[in-house]
Design a protein around this motif. Structure first.
Motif, PDB file in Angstrom:
ATOM      1  N   GLU A 130       0.833  -1.207   0.000  1.00  0.00           N
ATOM      2  CA  GLU A 130       0.000   0.000   0.000  1.00  0.00           C
ATOM      3  C   GLU A 130       0.871   1.261   0.000  1.00  0.00           C
ATOM      4  O   GLU A 130       0.641   2.208  -0.759  1.00  0.00           O
ATOM      5  N   LEU A 131       1.894   1.256   0.845  1.00  0.00           N
ATOM      6  CA  LEU A 131       2.747   2.445   0.966  1.00  0.00           C
ATOM      7  C   LEU A 131       3.569   2.675  -0.290  1.00  0.00           C
ATOM      8  O   LEU A 131       3.825   3.821  -0.666  1.00  0.00           O
ATOM      9  N   ARG A 132       3.985   1.600  -0.933  1.00  0.00           N
ATOM     10  CA  ARG A 132       4.822   1.752  -2.133  1.00  0.00           C
ATOM     11  C   ARG A 132       4.093   2.484  -3.259  1.00  0.00           C
ATOM     12  O   ARG A 132       4.720   3.028  -4.165  1.00  0.00           O
ATOM     13  N   GLN A 133       2.777   2.509  -3.189  1.00  0.00           N
ATOM     14  CA  GLN A 133       2.026   3.273  -4.196  1.00  0.00           C
ATOM     15  C   GLN A 133       2.272   4.773  -4.065  1.00  0.00           C
ATOM     16  O   GLN A 133       1.997   5.547  -4.975  1.00  0.00           O
ATOM     17  N   HIS A 134       2.758   5.177  -2.889  1.00  0.00           N
ATOM     18  CA  HIS A 134       2.948   6.607  -2.629  1.00  0.00           C
ATOM     19  C   HIS A 134       4.413   7.019  -2.675  1.00  0.00           C
ATOM     20  O   HIS A 134       4.722   8.207  -2.684  1.00  0.00           O
ATOM     21  N   GLY A 135       5.331   6.064  -2.635  1.00  0.00           N
ATOM     22  CA  GLY A 135       6.761   6.368  -2.624  1.00  0.00           C
ATOM     23  C   GLY A 135       7.515   5.294  -1.861  1.00  0.00           C
ATOM     24  O   GLY A 135       6.963   4.236  -1.554  1.00  0.00           O
ATOM     25  N   VAL A 136       8.759   5.608  -1.551  1.00  0.00           N
ATOM     26  CA  VAL A 136       9.580   4.665  -0.780  1.00  0.00           C
ATOM     27  C   VAL A 136       9.318   4.918   0.707  1.00  0.00           C
ATOM     28  O   VAL A 136       9.604   6.008   1.197  1.00  0.00           O
ATOM     29  N   PRO A 137       8.762   3.934   1.427  1.00  0.00           N
ATOM     30  CA  PRO A 137       8.432   4.187   2.831  1.00  0.00           C
ATOM     31  C   PRO A 137       9.690   4.439   3.669  1.00  0.00           C
ATOM     32  O   PRO A 137      10.654   3.685   3.597  1.00  0.00           O
ATOM     33  N   LEU A 138       9.688   5.532   4.415  1.00  0.00           N
ATOM     34  CA  LEU A 138      10.789   5.830   5.333  1.00  0.00           C
ATOM     35  C   LEU A 138      10.414   5.462   6.763  1.00  0.00           C
ATOM     36  O   LEU A 138      11.251   5.016   7.530  1.00  0.00           O
ATOM     37  N   ARG A 139       9.189   5.711   7.115  1.00  0.00           N
ATOM     38  CA  ARG A 139       8.745   5.441   8.480  1.00  0.00           C
ATOM     39  C   ARG A 139       7.223   5.355   8.456  1.00  0.00           C
ATOM     40  O   ARG A 139       6.570   6.150   7.772  1.00  0.00           O
ATOM     41  N   TRP A 140       6.683   4.390   9.153  1.00  0.00           N
ATOM     42  CA  TRP A 140       5.230   4.286   9.183  1.00  0.00           C
ATOM     43  C   TRP A 140       4.805   3.623  10.492  1.00  0.00           C
ATOM     44  O   TRP A 140       5.617   2.990  11.178  1.00  0.00           O
ATOM     45  N   ALA A 141       3.528   3.758  10.776  1.00  0.00           N
ATOM     46  CA  ALA A 141       2.954   3.060  11.930  1.00  0.00           C
ATOM     47  C   ALA A 141       1.455   2.938  11.724  1.00  0.00           C
ATOM     48  O   ALA A 141       0.835   3.808  11.102  1.00  0.00           O
ATOM     49  N   ILE A 142       0.912   1.855  12.224  1.00  0.00           N
ATOM     50  CA  ILE A 142      -0.545   1.768  12.320  1.00  0.00           C
ATOM     51  C   ILE A 142      -0.937   2.650  13.497  1.00  0.00           C
ATOM     52  O   ILE A 142      -0.427   2.475  14.611  1.00  0.00           O
ATOM     53  N   THR A 143      -1.803   3.621  13.242  1.00  0.00           N
ATOM     54  CA  THR A 143      -2.174   4.530  14.332  1.00  0.00           C
ATOM     55  C   THR A 143      -3.602   4.286  14.824  1.00  0.00           C
ATOM     56  O   THR A 143      -4.009   4.845  15.829  1.00  0.00           O
ATOM     57  N   GLN A 144      -4.334   3.473  14.095  1.00  0.00           N
ATOM     58  CA  GLN A 144      -5.672   3.110  14.564  1.00  0.00           C
ATOM     59  C   GLN A 144      -6.067   1.786  13.911  1.00  0.00           C
ATOM     60  O   GLN A 144      -5.763   1.557  12.734  1.00  0.00           O
ATOM     61  N   ALA A 145      -6.717   0.943  14.675  1.00  0.00           N
ATOM     62  CA  ALA A 145      -7.227  -0.331  14.140  1.00  0.00           C
ATOM     63  C   ALA A 145      -8.645  -0.506  14.641  1.00  0.00           C
ATOM     64  O   ALA A 145      -8.893  -0.465  15.841  1.00  0.00           O
ATOM     65  N   VAL A 146      -9.565  -0.677  13.680  1.00  0.00           N
ATOM     66  CA  VAL A 146     -10.988  -0.791  14.036  1.00  0.00           C
ATOM     67  C   VAL A 146     -11.526  -2.079  13.447  1.00  0.00           C
ATOM     68  O   VAL A 146     -11.295  -2.382  12.269  1.00  0.00           O
ATOM     69  N   CYS A 147     -12.233  -2.838  14.253  1.00  0.00           N
ATOM     70  CA  CYS A 147     -12.890  -4.051  13.759  1.00  0.00           C
ATOM     71  C   CYS A 147     -14.307  -3.686  13.343  1.00  0.00           C
ATOM     72  O   CYS A 147     -15.111  -3.236  14.164  1.00  0.00           O
TER      73      CYS A 147
END
Lengths: 52, 310
Positions: free
Chosen positions: A14-31
């Protein structure tokens, strides 16, 4: 929306569609009521094309 | 086969810039890291845990690994080779004023003279890196670089000149009157600088495959009588550099997992990963969890709520 199976490859794809990922985190998870997981990511990516 | 008493490589993660009650300030997770190192005999952790500006702790059982390299280690892409010492190159941002630059060079001189560290070449970027700060919707701190290209070019020059690890010093924007800085110094909120610091070291380490860590260059602040002890390490001197140099001085060398020397620490050896219970959505924790490595979720409030249940 997270698909069944390992999350890491899904996130990286998913991130590669926007560029080369440098740093990321899941900040919310909803079921959701249908049982699927909706993840919110924050990320910083490198976009070489934007360099001046 | 692991026998009782053998080291159990353990990964400790306290993500930077999310306001963790322990580890969200200036090396204030060091006591926890020391405890885990003593218990496990081998702790792999990252600069946000160990960096206390003028304060640091050196322990041969603690392996100082930059965040994106830690992610790649957890994913079994990299292995870590313990080394006796690294030759640290200094990478200075052209945006740093002359006095502030001299302060940093004198810290390097002091670490060379008083600690015996091997400090190698010094390079300055050909133009200011242009660091700017931002905050995500979650409240986590982030940052942008206007010129990642000049940062990388200077890193390549250091590597070509023989540096085996790189300490980056970038000029960060001063904002002494901001509410966020006041809150941080008084023990609340998020470290507004941390997200950009991580972006800098992630970018360089990933491109060069060398241990990297970052210290921000900032003007000194007025004294704050309400200063929180967890932030005090950053107010003892003029720079944040000593902990970075000490950490990098024995940081393990990074190897592609399939080319690493036999004595290297490999992801297959990881016995557990320890992380804040509300911050389980990072790359290192996910990589470990998805490979069946036990995750020890520790109560450590922060701005995120990404728990095991989520």
């Amino acid at each position: 929306m997270a698909q069944p199976g390992p999350l890491l490859p899904q996130i990286e794809a998913e991130l590669r569609q926007h560029g080369v990922p440098l740093r990321w985190a899941i900040t919310q998870a909803v079921c959701r009521p249908d049982g699927r997981r909706q993840l919110t990511l924050e990320a910083m990516v490198h976009q070489p094309a934007l360099l001046v | 086969m692991t026998r009782p008493g053998d080291p159990l490589p353990t990964v400790m993660v306290v993500p930077t810039g999310i306001g963790c009650e322990v580890g969200g300030y200036a090396g204030d997770a060091v006591p926890a890291a020391r405890l885990l190192a003593a218990a496990s005999g081998c702790l792999i952790t990252h600069p946000n845990v160990m960096n206390g500006a003028s304060l640091y702790w050196s322990d041969p059982r603690i392996h100082y690994v930059e965040g994106s390299s830690l992610d790649r280690f957890a994913a079994a892409e990299l292995a870590l080779q313990p080394v006796r010492s690294q030759r640290i190159g200094l990478l200075l941002d052209a945006g740093i004023e002359e006095d502030l630059r001299l302060r940093h060079l004198q810290v390097a001189d002091g670490c060379r003279a008083s600690l015996g560290l091997s400090l190698g070449p010094v390079e300055t970027t050909t133009a200011p890196i242009g660091v700017s700060l931002s905050q995500g919707e979650s409240g986590a701190s982030w940052g942008q670089l206007a010129r990642p290209d000049v940062l990388l070019e200077a890193g390549e020059r250091l590597r070509d000149a023989g540096a085996t690890a790189i300490a980056v010093i970038a000029r960060f924007p001063d904002d002494p009157d901001s509410e966020a800085l006041t809150a941080y110094r008084q023990g609340g909120g998020v470290d507004a600088l941390a997200g950009a610091e991580a972006v800098i070291s992630h970018w360089l380490s990933r491109q060069l495959n060398l241990p990297c860590a970052h210290a921000p260059a900032l003007s000194p602040l007025e004294i704050d009588p309400q200063l929180d002890p967890r932030a005090a390490g950053e107010e003892l001197g003029y720079t944040f550099l000593p902990c970075v140099l000490v950490g990098l001085s024995r940081a393990p060398a990074l190897w592609p997992a399939d080319q690493a020397p036999a004595e290297s620490i490999r992801a297959e050896q990881i016995g557990a990963v320890v992380a804040p219970a509300g911050a389980l959505g990072g790359a290192a924790v996910l990589a470990c969890a998805e490979r069946g490595i036990p995750v020890i979720a520790v109560e450590n409030p922060c701005v995120l709520s990404v728990t095991a249940e989520a």
